[in-house]
Design an enzyme around this catalytic site. Structure first.
Site, PDB file in Angstrom:
ATOM      1  N   GLU A  20       0.804  -1.224   0.000  1.00 20.36           N
ATOM      2  CA  GLU A  20       0.000   0.000   0.000  1.00 20.36           C
ATOM      3  C   GLU A  20       0.835   1.271   0.000  1.00 20.36           C
ATOM      4  OE1 GLU A  20      -3.009   3.051   0.815  1.00 20.36           O
ATOM      5  OE2 GLU A  20      -1.205   2.735   1.974  1.00 20.36           O
ATOM      6  N   HIS A  71      -0.448   0.340   7.166  1.00 16.63           N
ATOM      7  CA  HIS A  71      -1.109   1.159   6.129  1.00 16.63           C
ATOM      8  C   HIS A  71      -0.082   2.187   5.646  1.00 16.63           C
ATOM      9  CE1 HIS A  71      -5.343   3.077   5.200  1.00 16.63           C
ATOM     10  NE2 HIS A  71      -4.581   3.012   4.135  1.00 16.63           N
ATOM     11  N   ASP A  94      -4.434   8.291  -4.368  1.00 14.83           N
ATOM     12  CA  ASP A  94      -4.152   7.616  -3.097  1.00 14.83           C
ATOM     13  C   ASP A  94      -2.874   8.220  -2.494  1.00 14.83           C
ATOM     14  OD1 ASP A  94      -3.706   5.615  -1.060  1.00 14.83           O
ATOM     15  OD2 ASP A  94      -4.980   4.244  -2.161  1.00 14.83           O
ATOM     16  N   ASN A  95      -1.784   7.487  -2.427  1.00 12.40           N
ATOM     17  CA  ASN A  95      -0.598   8.029  -1.752  1.00 12.40           C
ATOM     18  C   ASN A  95       0.254   8.907  -2.671  1.00 12.40           C
ATOM     19  OD1 ASN A  95      -1.369   6.664   0.527  1.00 12.40           O
ATOM     20  ND2 ASN A  95      -0.153   4.846   0.031  1.00 12.40           N
ATOM     21  N   ASN A 105      -6.281  11.330   2.155  1.00 12.78           N
ATOM     22  CA  ASN A 105      -5.573  10.057   2.000  1.00 12.78           C
ATOM     23  C   ASN A 105      -4.058  10.266   2.089  1.00 12.78           C
ATOM     24  OD1 ASN A 105      -4.593   7.528   0.763  1.00 12.78           O
ATOM     25  ND2 ASN A 105      -6.742   7.104   0.419  1.00 12.78           N
ATOM     26  N   HIS A 138      -3.504  -0.704  11.949  1.00 10.60           N
ATOM     27  CA  HIS A 138      -4.920  -0.898  12.303  1.00 10.60           C
ATOM     28  C   HIS A 138      -5.103  -2.230  13.021  1.00 10.60           C
ATOM     29  CE1 HIS A 138      -5.932   2.544   9.816  1.00 10.60           C
ATOM     30  NE2 HIS A 138      -5.433   1.975   8.747  1.00 10.60           N
ATOM     31  N   ASN A 184      -5.013   7.219   7.618  1.00 11.92           N
ATOM     32  CA  ASN A 184      -4.625   6.626   6.344  1.00 11.92           C
ATOM     33  C   ASN A 184      -3.122   6.713   6.129  1.00 11.92           C
ATOM     34  OD1 ASN A 184      -4.163   6.459   3.352  1.00 11.92           O
ATOM     35  ND2 ASN A 184      -6.353   6.016   3.394  1.00 11.92           N
TER      36      ASN A 184
END
Ligand SMILES: [Ca+2]
Ligand SMILES: [Ca+2]
Length: 400
Positions: A99, A160, A314-315, A269, A179, A213
């Site tokens: 991720e 994450h 996203d990232n 995010n 998480h 996130n």
């Protein structure tokens, strides 16, 4: 029921004045029939039904409109055009997600793997997450899972977003959004390069550190973190998305002060910092954009501009050689949420040059319809080598 259905009711023109039985009815209505007709229409039971029907209709229209907005927001109809560099291959050993990726200035890449996230596919639900290392200085770099010191609950490790920090003594720390049991913590590890291991130092929890996130570390135990959802219940999260609540935020955390420094995101995010440390870049995945924020001395952030990308961002990472932003994106998020191997979610990496200028230049570094790589969430470069990670799928290595 409408007035037009009444036996002996007035012509259509006059029906409107009758409304739903709140007035005395049309001018041409028969004096004998009127009281009984009005009584029927305006009886509490019928009124209740009409109000209920009206509310139901309005509710359905609102839900329909919201769902259409959500389909648009998730690019439900978008197919991606391929853009694939010549020299790319899948990285052996990374099968269950990658991720987030953070590369040290000397070319060591940390990769978080095995994320379990509500609503997202996961190919190894019973395996704990891991952090992998890849040395991009090697001719044929391979990944290696880092050992984690005892005393840390490895079984519930669910990594994450990640961010590295090097202190004045050149000690490398890895901060990991975790998480465990679907909660949110930030874990601080010290990287032991010789042993290829991570020594767990601390778990940070805070009432404002919810649904985290990604993070970007600014100093010892000082970081910005993004919150991607306000609610934690999956159905309320869906409602939050459908209703466009914009209740997510960026948090500044330090041992002395914890505060919300920017808010109003649909789903904040990825987050990273400019090479000169003056600006923070934040992706709002459902708003399909990147916010460029100015960082102040008191850690507050003010928004300078928003760069619309038309894809679900996203990232974010920064190319250390050019300062360009690299964005791991989801070209069609519905395919991600309704995972189907026959019509798999694609991958897309965008490069944003001159993010601070009037007209940033946006180009596609990589795009694939899911036949090679599914659900890209991050891209990071080091000396002409590109790593692309995914939420739950494999990872790609390219020589540019
Ligand atoms: Ca990150
Ligand atoms: Ca992310």
């Amino acid at each position: 029921m409408t007035l037009a259905q009444r036996p002996g009711s007035a012509p259509a023109r006059e029906e409107t004045t009758g409304g739903v039985g709140t007035t005395r009815g049309g001018a041409g209505a028969s004096p004998q029939r009127l009281p009984s007709a009005c009584a029927r229409v305006s009886s509490p039971k019928t009124m209740g039904k009409l109000v209920a029907l009206t509310l139901l209709g309005a509710g359905l229209a609102l839900i329909g409109e919201r769902l259409m907005t959500l389909r648009e927001r998730t690019n439900a109809y978008r197919e991606v055009e391929p853009v694939e560099p010549q020299n790319c291959h899948l990285i052996e050993g990374l099968e269950n997600g990658s991720e987030d990726i953070d590369i040290l200035p000397r070319g060591l890449a940390f990769i978080s793997s095995g994320l379990k996230y509500p609503g997202m596919p996961n190919f190894a639900p019973d395996e704990p997450g891991q952090i992998f290392l890849m040395d991009l200085n090697e001719q044929n770099p391979r990944v290696q899972a880092l050992n984690i010191s005892d005393g840390f609950d490895k079984a519930s490790f669910n990594p994450h977003g990640i961010s590295t920090f090097i202190d004045k003594d050149q000690i490398v720390y890895l901060y990991v959004v975790n998480h465990p049991h679907m909660e949110s913590t930030v874990e601080i590890f010290k990287f032991e390069e010789q042993q290829r291991s991570l020594v767990h130092l601390k778990t940070i929890k805070h009432e404002l550190l919810k649904s985290v996130n990604d993070i970007v570390v600014l100093g010892a135990e000082q970081f910005y973190a993004t919150r991607d959802h306000y609610f934690t219940n999956f159905f309320l999260v869906l409602l939050e998305m459908v209703m466009d609540l914009r209740w997510t935020y960026i948090l500044f955390y330090s041992p002395r002060e914890v505060k919300v420094v920017a808010k109003g995101f649909i789903s904040a995010n990825g987050i990273t910092i400019s090479p000169d440390k003056k600006y923070i870049y934040v992706a709002d995945v459902l708003d399909k954009n990147i916010h460029v924020m100015k960082k102040h001395d008191n850690w507050d952030l003010t928004q300078l501009k928003v760069i619309q990308l038309g894809t679900l961002v996203d990232n974010l990472t920064v190319d250390p050689d050019t300062g360009d932003i690299l964005a791991g994106c989801h070209p069609n998020a519905i395919k991600l949420l309704m995972y189907n191997t026959e019509d798999s979610p694609g991958s897309e990496v965008l490069r944003i040059q001159n993010a601070l200028s009037e007209k940033p230049r946006i180009s596609t570094e990589y795009a694939n319809n899911g036949s090679v790589l599914q659900g890209s969430s991050v891209a990071s470069v080091y000396q002409g080598k590109l790593l692309i990670g995914t939420v739950f799928h494999k990872a790609l290595y390219c020589v540019l």
